[in-house]
Design a protein around this motif. Sequence first.
Motif, PDB file in Angstrom:
ATOM      1  N   HIS A 175      16.629  42.347 -23.600  1.00  0.00           N
ATOM      2  CA  HIS A 175      15.270  42.089 -24.053  1.00  0.00           C
ATOM      3  C   HIS A 175      14.639  41.004 -23.184  1.00  0.00           C
ATOM      4  O   HIS A 175      15.322  40.060 -22.797  1.00  0.00           O
ATOM      5  N   TYR A 176      13.369  41.167 -22.854  1.00  0.00           N
ATOM      6  CA  TYR A 176      12.676  40.103 -22.122  1.00  0.00           C
ATOM      7  C   TYR A 176      11.242  39.971 -22.621  1.00  0.00           C
ATOM      8  O   TYR A 176      10.722  40.877 -23.283  1.00  0.00           O
ATOM      9  N   ALA A 196       9.703  43.459 -24.113  1.00  0.00           N
ATOM     10  CA  ALA A 196      10.193  44.811 -23.838  1.00  0.00           C
ATOM     11  C   ALA A 196      11.694  44.777 -23.611  1.00  0.00           C
ATOM     12  O   ALA A 196      12.296  43.698 -23.502  1.00  0.00           O
ATOM     13  N   ASP A 197      12.279  45.955 -23.540  1.00  0.00           N
ATOM     14  CA  ASP A 197      13.690  46.071 -23.176  1.00  0.00           C
ATOM     15  C   ASP A 197      13.803  46.585 -21.750  1.00  0.00           C
ATOM     16  O   ASP A 197      13.214  47.611 -21.418  1.00  0.00           O
ATOM     17  N   VAL A 307      12.821  48.794 -15.596  1.00  0.00           N
ATOM     18  CA  VAL A 307      13.953  48.265 -14.828  1.00  0.00           C
ATOM     19  C   VAL A 307      13.867  46.743 -14.692  1.00  0.00           C
ATOM     20  O   VAL A 307      14.558  46.146 -13.869  1.00  0.00           O
ATOM     21  N   GLY A 308      13.022  46.134 -15.511  1.00  0.00           N
ATOM     22  CA  GLY A 308      13.043  44.676 -15.635  1.00  0.00           C
ATOM     23  C   GLY A 308      12.002  43.923 -14.835  1.00  0.00           C
ATOM     24  O   GLY A 308      11.993  42.694 -14.848  1.00  0.00           O
ATOM     25  N   HIS A 346      11.104  42.423  -7.455  1.00  0.00           N
ATOM     26  CA  HIS A 346      11.115  43.393  -8.561  1.00  0.00           C
ATOM     27  C   HIS A 346      12.520  43.949  -8.806  1.00  0.00           C
ATOM     28  O   HIS A 346      12.763  44.596  -9.820  1.00  0.00           O
ATOM     29  N   LEU A 347      13.409  43.720  -7.848  1.00  0.00           N
ATOM     30  CA  LEU A 347      14.765  44.281  -7.932  1.00  0.00           C
ATOM     31  C   LEU A 347      15.788  43.227  -8.310  1.00  0.00           C
ATOM     32  O   LEU A 347      16.989  43.488  -8.290  1.00  0.00           O
ATOM     33  N   GLU A 348      15.297  42.039  -8.647  1.00  0.00           N
ATOM     34  CA  GLU A 348      16.202  40.929  -8.908  1.00  0.00           C
ATOM     35  C   GLU A 348      17.122  41.199 -10.106  1.00  0.00           C
ATOM     36  O   GLU A 348      18.317  40.898 -10.070  1.00  0.00           O
ATOM     37  N   GLU A 349      16.562  41.772 -11.168  1.00  0.00           N
ATOM     38  CA  GLU A 349      17.377  42.063 -12.361  1.00  0.00           C
ATOM     39  C   GLU A 349      18.483  43.065 -12.005  1.00  0.00           C
ATOM     40  O   GLU A 349      19.614  42.958 -12.477  1.00  0.00           O
TER      41      GLU A 349
END
Lengths: 370, 143
Positions: A175-176, A196-197, A307-308, A346-349
């Motif tokens: 969750h964020y 959101a998840d 995707v975070g 954007h791809l860090e998560e």
Amino acid sequence: MAHPDHLAQSDTQSNRGAKYAPGESRGGMRERLRSIPPSQAAAVLKGQANTAELPADPRLLAASGYAAATERLKVRRATPDTLEGLLLIAEMDAARLPAVVGDLDARHTLDPWLASVSDADLAQQALPLLRVLEHARKQGREPLRERAIRALELRGEDPDERLGTYDRTRDVRTHYSEELAEQKPDGTWTTNTYSADKAYSLGITRDEVVVSVRIRLHPDVAAGDPEALKARWRDGITAVWNGKYKVTNGRKKLPLRFRPLFIPAPEPRASHQEVRIIPGPSRSNETRWDTEDQGRTTAAHEFGHMVGARDEYSMPMKDEKDQVVASYDETDSIMSGDYGRVQPRHLEEIRRDLNRMRSPKEPEFRVEPL
Amino acid sequence: MNDTEAGWKRLADGTATCSELQGRYRDGNGLEGWTTVEFTNARVTVRRTSRGPEETWDGTLAEVECRHLARSVLDGRLWEVRSQRTTGVPDETRPSIQFGLGGEAGFTVQVWANEIDSLPQFAAVQKVILGITARVSNGKVRF
């Protein structure tokens, strides 16, 4: 597509005599199909033949349509060779047929009929897609492989899962929340909170890292053609997110592939996200997409949240007292209103989650342009 | 019957004039832009902002539209509608409706967009406002 049982039933009721001549064996039927001139067979399979002039089997094929005909063959327990042999007739010179039927890994056995078959046929499971995929992979034939992958993905299936090519997989759900600024009509600023998840499956194959998001679609009544929407959104999302970055740790260099898998609402398969389709034009958000949303903009942006990736518009600027005094947008960002590119941040998560999957002595992965 | 209800009843049944209505509808975000609709002196102003320059349309609030709007506010007791959430999902807008009658402060109702299906009172008024918006903007603004 109708269920095979239904096709079998209608076969028995009305078309039985059309398939086999009296006393004809399956081998005899195959021989008879092979004797159809290629020009005529191609027309039959494309539904363009004048069926009145054809013998019984092609008439059945033309009347039923390509997909239904192949389903009928499956119901009759025809072997894959029979199916593919039948398909070959459409493109092959009759003199070459004996050499190619049964040699299914030969380049020329699959491509000609794949080239002649519509995407709708592919999506309707009319072809043995997994075999096509394996064939294309073995021979390093990327366009063919991508076509088969697309057809499987549009059916909500993960090709690597079906082929068993994942070395490792991990399901992620976290969750964020984020805070965005809003200027009120009186000129003062406030903030809104959004949550959101982040939810997806990470899979590592020999060749790539795959980020799959299973998205269950709930169409409102009369909210467009779900199949066309799935194709538009899938193609837009993959165009924006795929082929841009890789992860590397000095030992491995693995391209990042993003895989949106749309699952129709009645199916019981587990999903990562639930999205309602509403009639457009309207205002969309992560969980409500409208029928006029384009794949490369809105769908690709909302996929980013899944995707975070966080929003990069209306980001609050605060003064020394922590009061919001203005807002700003990033540029050239899919997470901003200019619907620009995917950026490494954007791809860090995903990078973090991937590093949690490493074996003990494996170096950390980092993200680099492909 | 409280003052708010009585005021809207007068507007709905025609004993109050439409020039008494002041209001503002606002929806949007920084991703796809904003729609603002203002009601003042029996006129309607529609503003749409997105990445380009602001576009504006101006028109008269028709008598029938005014009464219809008042009836939908009254029937749904819009002033009593409350949002059930404090946070939204990413990109979810937060439409607001602010109305006053005859110079009174009136009320503001703000909900999250995904809540509207479960708030038919808000949905009904929003539908009337967007109908007026579409007419005034010659069909250019529909949401």
